[in-house]
Design an enzyme around this catalytic site. Structure first.
Site, short mmCIF file in Angstrom:
data_model
loop_
_atom_site.label_atom_id
_atom_site.label_comp_id
_atom_site.label_asym_id
_atom_site.label_seq_id
_atom_site.Cartn_x
_atom_site.Cartn_y
_atom_site.Cartn_z
N ARG A 267 -7.54 -0.36 1.10
CA ARG A 267 -8.08 -1.59 0.51
C ARG A 267 -8.52 -1.36 -0.93
O ARG A 267 -8.46 -2.28 -1.76
CB ARG A 267 -9.23 -2.11 1.39
CG ARG A 267 -10.39 -1.19 1.51
CD ARG A 267 -11.25 -1.46 2.75
NE ARG A 267 -10.64 -0.96 3.97
CZ ARG A 267 -11.18 -1.07 5.19
NH1 ARG A 267 -12.35 -1.67 5.35
NH2 ARG A 267 -10.56 -0.59 6.24
N LYS B 212 0.86 -1.19 0.00
CA LYS B 212 0.00 0.00 0.00
C LYS B 212 0.89 1.23 0.00
O LYS B 212 1.71 1.41 0.91
CB LYS B 212 -0.90 0.01 1.24
CG LYS B 212 -1.63 1.35 1.47
CD LYS B 212 -2.53 1.33 2.71
CE LYS B 212 -3.07 2.73 3.02
NZ LYS B 212 -3.91 2.77 4.23
N GLU C 122 -9.25 3.82 2.28
CA GLU C 122 -8.78 3.90 0.90
C GLU C 122 -7.73 2.84 0.57
O GLU C 122 -7.58 2.46 -0.59
CB GLU C 122 -8.20 5.29 0.62
CG GLU C 122 -6.75 5.52 1.05
CD GLU C 122 -6.50 5.40 2.54
OE1 GLU C 122 -7.46 5.53 3.31
OE2 GLU C 122 -5.34 5.16 2.94
N ASP D 199 -2.36 10.37 3.51
CA ASP D 199 -3.76 9.99 3.70
C ASP D 199 -4.47 11.03 4.56
O ASP D 199 -4.39 10.99 5.79
CB ASP D 199 -3.83 8.61 4.35
CG ASP D 199 -5.27 8.15 4.58
OD1 ASP D 199 -6.18 8.78 4.02
OD2 ASP D 199 -5.46 7.15 5.31
N LYS E 94 -9.85 13.19 8.04
CA LYS E 94 -9.35 12.84 9.38
C LYS E 94 -9.29 14.09 10.25
O LYS E 94 -9.13 15.19 9.73
CB LYS E 94 -7.93 12.26 9.27
CG LYS E 94 -7.87 10.86 8.69
CD LYS E 94 -6.42 10.38 8.62
CE LYS E 94 -6.32 8.99 8.01
NZ LYS E 94 -6.95 7.93 8.81
N ASP F 225 1.82 6.52 5.43
CA ASP F 225 0.81 5.56 4.98
C ASP F 225 1.25 4.81 3.72
O ASP F 225 0.48 4.05 3.15
CB ASP F 225 -0.52 6.29 4.75
CG ASP F 225 -1.73 5.39 4.95
OD1 ASP F 225 -1.58 4.34 5.60
OD2 ASP F 225 -2.81 5.75 4.46
N ASP G 215 -11.98 7.30 3.77
CA ASP G 215 -10.75 7.09 4.55
C ASP G 215 -10.35 5.61 4.58
O ASP G 215 -9.26 5.26 5.01
CB ASP G 215 -10.96 7.62 5.97
CG ASP G 215 -9.64 7.81 6.71
OD1 ASP G 215 -8.57 7.72 6.06
OD2 ASP G 215 -9.69 8.05 7.93
N1 BES Z 1 -4.01 4.71 6.91
C1 BES Z 1 -5.14 4.49 7.72
C2 BES Z 1 -4.89 3.50 8.86
C3 BES Z 1 -3.96 3.96 9.96
C4 BES Z 1 -4.49 4.67 11.03
C5 BES Z 1 -2.65 3.62 9.96
C6 BES Z 1 -3.66 5.05 12.05
C7 BES Z 1 -1.82 4.00 10.99
C8 BES Z 1 -2.32 4.71 12.05
C9 BES Z 1 -6.30 3.95 6.88
O1 BES Z 1 -6.34 4.38 5.58
C10 BES Z 1 -7.55 4.37 7.54
O2 BES Z 1 -7.78 5.53 7.57
N2 BES Z 1 -8.32 3.42 8.05
C11 BES Z 1 -9.52 3.73 8.72
C12 BES Z 1 -10.55 2.75 8.27
C13 BES Z 1 -11.93 3.07 8.74
C14 BES Z 1 -12.43 4.30 8.03
C15 BES Z 1 -12.82 1.89 8.45
C16 BES Z 1 -9.26 3.60 10.22
O3 BES Z 1 -8.52 2.71 10.61
O4 BES Z 1 -9.75 4.44 10.96
ZN ZN Z 2 -4.56 4.96 4.77
MN MN Z 3 -7.39 6.21 5.39
#
Ligand code: BES
Ligand code: ZN
Ligand code: MN
Length: 499
Positions: free
Chosen positions: A350, A264, A348, A269, A276, A287, A346
């Site tokens: 996947r 990824k 994204e 992000d 966020k 990210d 967010d």
């Molecule tokens: N890049 C983030 C995940 C992440 C969060 C990595 C904190 C490292 C530290 C990912 O793209 C994301 O935002 N995931 C969301 C998914 C949710 C919207 C289902 C998350 O984990 O909040």
């Molecule tokens: Zn992300």
């Molecule tokens: Mn995200």
């Protein structure tokens, strides 16, 4: 810093390191140094709470009767139980203590460490690796560092009766460290420096190590029908890139399909329209840690001339909110043909991975596919920063990865997959939605990816959200990008796919 191995000889100047086991019992070499100092070393140990634990250090400044500016007594723990990981931590601890002490030279007397679980040569080489990894700094943007904080150590000499064997083992470890450093560099760089095209440019530099690099741009991905990846990218001014790194160390003799590694690579992000919160958002420059681990692994494999065929694919995009950004509720068509309702922009990672995974399977017909991603915040809540989460559809692959994790120190903990979780991402209006409920968020993310794995492909997904970055110093690295995944994947390939 220059790291070298030499036969034991009299030390002339600089700092000197010797060893003591659990309880503070000096090794023979350490006892000899103590005798030269008329017992000064032993007295220093008595005056401290030194117990000889792994990496514990007592320092004797200006020792009498020795041509050395200081003696460091380093604990090995119970020597008979010390292995590769312990010696790496010892090397790291020495580097952390002496690196910016003002010393320029450190000589380590490693001659009697062969009574451990590894040979003396291996112990010495692992200490070199630990020091090398701990010495890494990302300091290219500092213009005003205080001189007293700057690194001073330029020469590390490890004395061992097995200097030649240590040197050859260390050669391999240096190649791996270079891979780790490439990853750390890319992960540390801010989003205005590392974006999809600049990442691709960096990847092209690996051609000099014998890796074939190909980059697909937006046009090509549009033509192919990467609707999921392109939906993420459409709010950004940066063009997305699919970076493909093809390494063949078999001299074209590889008879089986390549092992495929997928990363990824979200270079920043913001969350997109599902924006966020501001606090901590700067961390989302890392990210792209999965893509960083893939490119670092490819470099390590090529640098040590691994006898294997491996293809790394990095899906590079930036996730931004803008007038052209995708909206929550949008439906996109992935390259596989399956449609996705984008509930949360967010989630994204996947969406990027699913198109890259499908492309990798179409083009390379792999039997083994491993993806790495800083995919979910929920993984950080589950495992903290010690283990990365692993999901796998194949017992053999899962076992191989767990073993590589233990051996390399990049540890993994396996999570479940199952139909009950899969159901949670069914959508009303499309084949699936990109998020499930809050509970089990890392697992539903993995279930989403699993829908893009073809029959007969052994697949593992590694969620490295908690391990790609460290907010505090660790035995093998200053706080910052860890390079997690490079040592894991290198070990995984070495143990299972090299002839
Ligand atoms: N890049 C983030 C995940 C992440 C969060 C990595 C904190 C490292 C530290 C990912 O793209 C994301 O935002 N995931 C969301 C998914 C949710 C919207 C289902 C998350 O984990 O909040
Ligand atoms: Zn992300
Ligand atoms: Mn995200």
């Amino acid at each position: 810093m220059k790291i070298s191995f030499a036969k034991p000889s009299a030390v002339k100047g600089g700092a000197l390191a010797v060893f003591a086991g659990q309880g503070g019992v000096l090794t023979a070499a350490a006892a000899a140094i103590d005798a030269t100092t008329d017992g000064q070393v032993q007295r220093a140990l008595k005056a401290s709470r030194f117990d000889g634990g792994v990496g514990e250090i007592v320092e004797v400044l200006a020792p009498a009767g020795l041509d050395a500016s200081r003696v460091l007594v380093v604990g090995t723990g119970t020597l008979a139980k010390a292995g590769p990981g312990e010696f790496e931590r010892i090397g790291g601890a020495l580097q952390a203590r002496v690196g910016a002490s003002g010393e320029t030279t450190l000589t380590v007397l490693a001659a009697d460490l062969g009574d451990s679980t590894v040979s003396e040569a291996e112990a010495a080489a692992r200490m070199g690796l630990g020091a090398r990894l701990r010495a890494y700094r990302f300091d290219r943007y500092r213009t005003k560092e205080q001189p007293a904080k700057k690194p001073s150590l330029t020469k590390l000499v490890i004395q061992t009766g097995e200097a030649r064997a240590a040197d050859s083992a260390f050669n391999r470890y240096e190649a791996i460290a270079e891979g780790v450093f490439l990853t750390r560099d890319l992960v540390s760089e801010p989003g205005n420096v590392v974006y999809p095209k600049s990442f691709a440019d960096k990847a092209r530099e690996l051609a000099e190590h014998g890796i074939t690099v190909q980059v697909l741009g937006e046009k090509e991905m549009k033509k192919l029908g990467f609707g999921a990846l392109l939906g993420v990218s459409q709010g950004s001014a940066h063009e997305p890139q699919l970076v493909i790194l093809d390494y063949d160390g078999t001299g074209g003799k590889a008879k089986t399909a390549p092992v495929v590694l997928i990363g990824k690579g979200v270079t920043f992000d913001t969350g997109g329209i599902s924006l966020k919160p501001a606090a901590g958002m700067e961390g989302m420059k890392w990210d792209m840690g999965g893509a960083g681990a893939v490119i670092g692994t490819m470099k390590a494999l090529a640098r040590r001339k691994a006898k294997c065929r491996v293809v790394g694919l990095c899906g590079m995009v930036e996730n931004m909110p803008s007038a052209t950004a995708q909206r929550p509720g949008d439906v996109v068509k992935s390259y596989s043909g399956q449609t996705i309702e984008v509930i949360n922009t967010d989630a994204e990672g996947r969406l990027v991975l699913c198109d890259v995974m499908w492309y990798a399977q179409e083009r390379y017909k792999p039997k083994v596919m491993v993806d790495l991603a800083t995919l979910t915040g929920a993984m950080v809540i589950s495992l903290g920063h010690e283990y990365a989460g692993m999901f796998a559809n194949d017992e053999t692959l899962a076992g191989q990865l767990l073993a590589a994790g233990e051996a390399s120190g990049d540890k993994l903990w396996r999570f479940p997959l199952g139909d009950a979780y899969d159901k949670l991402i069914n959508s009303q209006i499309a084949d699936m939605k990109n998020v499930g409920p809050r509970e089990g968020g890392s697992i539903t993310a993995a279930q989403f990816l699993k829908r893009f794995v073809r029959e007969g492909v052994a697949w593992a997904h590694l969620d490295i959200a908690g391990t790609a970055w460290s907010d505090k110093d660790t035995p093998l690295g200053e706080k910052g990008a860890t390079g997690y995944g490079v040592r894991l994947l290198d070990q995984f390939i070495a143990s299972n796919f090299e002839k």
